[in-house]
Design a protein around this motif. Structure first.
Motif, PDB file in Angstrom:
ATOM      1  N   ARG A 143      41.438   0.818  -8.475  1.00 24.71           N
ATOM      2  CA  ARG A 143      41.613   2.188  -8.961  1.00 24.71           C
ATOM      3  C   ARG A 143      40.729   2.436 -10.184  1.00 24.71           C
ATOM      4  O   ARG A 143      40.140   3.512 -10.332  1.00 24.71           O
ATOM      5  CB  ARG A 143      43.082   2.451  -9.290  1.00 24.71           C
ATOM      6  CG  ARG A 143      43.960   2.628  -8.057  1.00 24.71           C
ATOM      7  CD  ARG A 143      45.296   3.237  -8.422  1.00 24.71           C
ATOM      8  NE  ARG A 143      46.104   2.343  -9.262  1.00 24.71           N
ATOM      9  CZ  ARG A 143      46.958   1.457  -8.778  1.00 24.71           C
ATOM     10  NH1 ARG A 143      47.117   1.334  -7.464  1.00 24.71           N
ATOM     11  NH2 ARG A 143      47.664   0.694  -9.594  1.00 24.71           N
TER      12      ARG A 143
ATOM     13  N   PRO B 141      40.915   2.808  -2.805  1.00 20.70           N
ATOM     14  CA  PRO B 141      40.562   4.213  -3.049  1.00 20.70           C
ATOM     15  C   PRO B 141      39.067   4.401  -2.858  1.00 20.70           C
ATOM     16  O   PRO B 141      38.302   3.436  -2.904  1.00 20.70           O
ATOM     17  CB  PRO B 141      40.974   4.419  -4.511  1.00 20.70           C
ATOM     18  CG  PRO B 141      40.873   3.061  -5.125  1.00 20.70           C
ATOM     19  CD  PRO B 141      41.253   2.092  -4.048  1.00 20.70           C
ATOM     20  N   PRO B 142      38.623   5.611  -2.613  1.00 18.19           N
ATOM     21  CA  PRO B 142      37.173   5.855  -2.461  1.00 18.19           C
ATOM     22  C   PRO B 142      36.390   5.336  -3.664  1.00 18.19           C
ATOM     23  O   PRO B 142      36.692   5.667  -4.805  1.00 18.19           O
ATOM     24  CB  PRO B 142      37.092   7.385  -2.362  1.00 18.19           C
ATOM     25  CG  PRO B 142      38.431   7.799  -1.841  1.00 18.19           C
ATOM     26  CD  PRO B 142      39.413   6.829  -2.444  1.00 18.19           C
TER      27      PRO B 142
ATOM     28  N   ASP C 121      44.139   0.002   3.461  1.00 17.13           N
ATOM     29  CA  ASP C 121      44.411   1.427   3.355  1.00 17.13           C
ATOM     30  C   ASP C 121      44.134   1.903   1.927  1.00 17.13           C
ATOM     31  O   ASP C 121      43.703   1.133   1.064  1.00 17.13           O
ATOM     32  CB  ASP C 121      45.848   1.744   3.776  1.00 17.13           C
ATOM     33  CG  ASP C 121      46.879   0.995   2.950  1.00 17.13           C
ATOM     34  OD1 ASP C 121      46.577   0.658   1.792  1.00 17.13           O
ATOM     35  OD2 ASP C 121      47.982   0.750   3.464  1.00 17.13           O
ATOM     36  N   THR C 122      44.408   3.177   1.694  1.00 19.04           N
ATOM     37  CA  THR C 122      44.035   3.784   0.415  1.00 19.04           C
ATOM     38  C   THR C 122      44.869   3.293  -0.762  1.00 19.04           C
ATOM     39  O   THR C 122      44.504   3.518  -1.909  1.00 19.04           O
ATOM     40  CB  THR C 122      44.154   5.308   0.504  1.00 19.04           C
ATOM     41  OG1 THR C 122      45.486   5.659   0.939  1.00 19.04           O
ATOM     42  CG2 THR C 122      43.143   5.863   1.494  1.00 19.04           C
TER      43      THR C 122
END
Length: 316
Positions: free
Chosen positions: A185, A76-77, A71-72
Motif C-alpha cells: 500500500r 493495490p495498483p 487480489d487487491t
C-alpha cells in the motif's frame, strides 16, 4: 379339523429348529462372549482410523495451483506483484490450516505430506522476503515481515522460549502477511513507485537459488541413502519450495519486466519457470520411489542452473 391336523400344525421339526436357533443366536452369543475391554479397544482403534486416517487425509491439501493471482487486498495498483504473491501464498496456507506444528489432538496431526509442503513454501518465501528487504535498503514493513518469518514452522502457541505461551507460527506469519500488505500500500501510494534495479532482482533470485539448494541437497542425500528420512515428506517439501519459487518468479517477471528484457533474459527466465513448474506439479499416485526423487532432483538442478545464469546476467 381333526386332531391329527392340529398335531401336525403344532409340531416342529427338531432338526430344523435346532439349526435355526443355533444360527440365530451364534453371532449375538459370540459378541456377548467378547470382554468389554476388548470391545472398547476395537472401538477406539476404528475411531482413530476414522479421525487421523480418513478425516486427516480429506483435510490434506498439497495442490500447487499456478493460476492463482493476488487480489487487491495485498496488491493495490502500483504495488509489487512478487511481494503480493508472497503474502497471498502465506495467507492461503494459513487458511487451509498450518499443519507443521499440529498436535495429535488435531486430525492432521499425523500427516507428513501437507506439513512438509508448507515447510517448503515457508523456506522459499522467507528467503525471498529477507532478500527483497535487503534489496530495497531496509524497509520497516519488509523488515517486520522478514523478522516474523524467522519463526520456525513447527512452533506452536506453547513452546520452550520465554514467555513460553503465544507467538505461534500461525500468529507470526499472519503478522508477516499484514506487513507485506502494508508495504505494498505504501509503494502504491508513493509518488514514483517505479521498477527496482538489477541488483534488487539479482538478490531475490540468489535467495531462491539458496533455498532450493538446501532442498536439492536433502534430495541427493535421500537418493544415496533412503534411510535418512521419509521420501514422501522430502518429496512434498521440495514441491512446496518449488511451487512458492515458481509463483514468486511470475511476480518478479511482472515487477522487473523492463530489466529482464534489457538484459535479454526472457528465454532463460521461461526455462527456469518451466523447470520449477515441473517440480511442483508432479505428485506420485502410489507413494514416492527412488525414480521419483531422481526425476525431481533433475528438474531442481535445471532450475538452479537457470537461476545462476539469470543472476550472472544481472551482475554484468
Amino acid at each position: 379339523m381333526g386332531i391329527f391336523d392340529i398335531f401336525r400344525r403344532q409340531t416342529v421339526n427338531p432338526v430344523t429348529a435346532a439349526s435355526t436357533d443355533t444360527g440365530g443366536t451364534s453371532l449375538i452369543g459370540r459378541l456377548a462372549a467378547i470382554p468389554r475391554w476388548m470391545l472398547l479397544i476395537l472401538g477406539a482403534f476404528f475411531a482413530a482410523i476414522l479421525y487421523w486416517g480418513v478425516l486427516g487425509s480429506l483435510l490434506s491439501d498439497t495442490r500447487a495451483d499456478l493460476t492463482v493471482r493476488p487480489d487487491t487486498t495485498v496488491l493495490p495498483p502500483g504495488g509489487s506483484v512478487a511481494v503480493a504473491t508472497a503474502a497471498m501464498l502465506l495467507d492461503r496456507a494459513l487458511d487451509k490450516g498450518w499443519t507443521p506444528n499440529d498436535s495429535l489432538l488435531r486430525p492432521t496431526g499425523l500427516l507428513e505430506d501437507m506439513p512438509a509442503f508448507q515447510r517448503g513454501q515457508h523456506s522459499a518465501i522467507s528467503a525471498f522476503v529477507a532478500s527483497f528487504d535487503q534489496g530495497v535498503g531496509g524497509d520497516p514493513e519488509l523488515s517486520e515481515a522478514a523478522d516474523a518469518l524467522k519463526t520456525p514452522p513447527e512452533r506452536g502457541w506453547l513452546h520452550g522460549d520465554f514467555p513460553f505461551i503465544g507467538g505461534s507460527a500461525e500468529g507470526r506469519y499472519r503478522d508477516a502477511v499484514n506487513a507485506l500488505a502494508r508495504y505494498n500500500r505504501a509503494v502504491a501510494e508513493s509518488d514514483a513507485p517505479g521498477e527496482g534495479d538489477a541488483r534488487q532482482l539479482r538478490l531475490a533470485l540468489l535467495s531462491l537459488h539458496a533455498a532450493l539448494g538446501e532442498e536439492a541437497g536433502a534430495v541427493d542425500r535421500m537418493i544415496d541413502d533412503s534411510r535418512v528420512g521419509s521420501a514422501d515428506a522430502q518429496f512434498s517439501e521440495v514441491r512446496g519450495a518449488a511451487y512458492a519459487a515458481a509463483m514468486l518468479m511470475r511476480g518478479l517477471r511482472e515487477d522487473f519486466g523492463t530489466t529482464i528484457g534489457q538484459r535479454q533474459l526472457a528465454a532463460t527466465w521461461a526455462e527456469t519457470t518451466e523447470a520449477l513448474d515441473a517440480v511442483s506439479g508432479k505428485r506420485p499416485t502410489f507413494g514416492v520411489g527412488r525414480q521419483d526423487l531422481v526425476e525431481q532432483g533433475y528438474f531442481l538442478m535445471r532450475a538452479r542452473e537457470s537461476l545462476r545464469t539469470l543472476a550472472a546476467g544481472l551482475a554484468r
